[in-house]
Design an enzyme around this catalytic site. Structure first.
Site, short mmCIF file in Angstrom:
data_model
loop_
_atom_site.label_atom_id
_atom_site.label_comp_id
_atom_site.label_asym_id
_atom_site.label_seq_id
_atom_site.Cartn_x
_atom_site.Cartn_y
_atom_site.Cartn_z
N LYS A 1 53.61 -40.65 14.82
CA LYS A 1 54.88 -40.06 14.36
C LYS A 1 54.98 -40.16 12.84
CE LYS A 1 59.71 -39.94 15.86
NZ LYS A 1 59.79 -38.51 16.14
N LEU B 1 53.07 -35.87 20.71
CA LEU B 1 53.73 -37.15 20.47
C LEU B 1 54.10 -37.78 21.82
CD1 LEU B 1 54.85 -38.81 17.96
CD2 LEU B 1 57.08 -38.10 18.84
N1 PMP Z 1 57.26 -34.20 20.06
C1 PMP Z 1 57.49 -34.07 18.74
C2 PMP Z 1 56.55 -33.27 17.92
C3 PMP Z 1 58.63 -34.66 18.17
O1 PMP Z 1 58.86 -34.52 16.85
C4 PMP Z 1 59.53 -35.39 18.99
C5 PMP Z 1 60.77 -36.00 18.43
N2 PMP Z 1 60.61 -36.66 17.25
C6 PMP Z 1 59.24 -35.50 20.35
C7 PMP Z 1 58.09 -34.90 20.86
C8 PMP Z 1 60.13 -36.25 21.28
O2 PMP Z 1 60.01 -37.64 21.12
P1 PMP Z 1 61.21 -38.62 21.44
O3 PMP Z 1 61.57 -38.38 22.86
O4 PMP Z 1 60.65 -39.97 21.21
O5 PMP Z 1 62.30 -38.26 20.49
#
Ligand code: PMP
Length: 284
Positions: A147, A204
């Site tokens: 991230k 992610l």
């Molecule tokens: N994929 C990407 C590319 C993202 O930027 C995010 C959110 N930051 C997510 C998935 C979702 O992750 P989360 O549920 O941890 O917010």
């Protein structure tokens, strides 16, 4: 004016300062987390901190602050800014050094910045009307599992979607959907199974994804972790996204092709309700 946290201090947002030599600013040498705030408390907090450590580990970045301290800062900002619904954004960079592609992490002090955003998360247009997405080629780097703040391509993709009259973009690699510009992507088959891409370097590992999948499994919903094509998505019974700030967002059109009659589908709607109800029981 909000109070933000910068390197050990709580300061008014207009007085917050970071070095122009910070590698977060110059090289996007930075990682971040976004935790939702509901009822003035934090959602899925331990999982966000765990992922922060993973991101830091993958990049050889030091985390000089304890998990307890991070929780304290989150809570303090929520209190000072009177956030009832919204999020806490955390960014950690490798630190400042004279501009050079080579770096020595041991000689740098990581920068830590946190701020809050107050935002309605429950009663939103996304929840009631759903989202329209377009598909675009996934042109991001090969470590989308970390991230980092390298968000230029996802940001341009989102703008491309807006220009096309949609709300967001689903990114596609080799004909298969990876994820949304800032969320994980799912489809629901005609048989009612949830399909989402397995974890790899291409997506992610969403915290909402992990929690949601666990809740869905408990309710006996079939989950297929596998890749899916744009073609399969356009022909799915339903589609949806997940992220910390949206929770579950029903997708009602892909590339102009309507899904579930252009309205949020029953599976996505139920999952959204389930996620919110369960998360509310586990706030910290
Ligand atoms: N994929 C990407 C590319 C993202 O930027 C995010 C959110 N930051 C997510 C998935 C979702 O992750 P989360 O549920 O941890 O917010």
């Amino acid at each position: 004016m909000r109070t933000v946290y910068v390197n050990g201090e709580y300061v008014p947002e207009n007085d917050a300062k970071i070095s122009v030599f910070d590698r977060g600013f110059l090289m996007a040498d930075a990682i971040y987390e976004v935790a939702a705030v509901l009822d003035g408390k934090l959602a899925d907090f331990p999982a966000h901190i765990k992922r922060l450590h993973r991101s830091a580990g993958e990049l050889g970045m030091r985390v000089d602050v304890s998990d307890d301290k991070l929780l304290t800062i989150h809570r303090e900002l929520v209190r000072l800014n009177e956030v009832d619904q919204g999020m806490v954004y955390l960014q950690m960079t490798r630190g400042a050094a004279d501009r050079d592609f080579a770096f020595d992490t041991d000689k740098m002090t990581p920068s830590l910045v946190l701020f809050t955003q107050s935002k309605e998360l429950l009663d939103t247009p996304v929840a009631t009307k759903g989202l329209k997405v377009i598909t675009l080629e996934d042109k991001r780097w090969g470590r989308c599992d970390i991230k980092t703040t390298q968000l230029l391509y996802p940001s341009l993709a989102k703008m491309e979607a807006k220009k096309a009259g949609a709300d967001d973009a689903w990114l596609v690699r080799d004909g298969e959907v990876t994820e949304g510009s800032s969320n994980n992507a799912y489809i629901v088959t005609k048989e009612g199974a949830i399909v989402t891409r397995p974890l790899s370097n291409s997506i992610l590992p969403g915290i909402t994804r992990a929690t949601l999948m666990a809740y869905a499994e408990e309710t006996g919903t079939k989950i297929e972790e596998r890749t899916f094509t744009v073609e399969e998505a356009r022909n799915a019974a339903e589609a949806f996204i997940s992220s910390a700030s949206v929770f579950v967002g029903p997708v009602v059109a892909i590339d102009g092709v309507q899904l579930s009659d252009g309205k949020p589908g029953p599976v996505a709607t139920k999952l959204r309700e389930l996620y919110i109800a369960e998360t509310r029981k586990r706030l910290v």
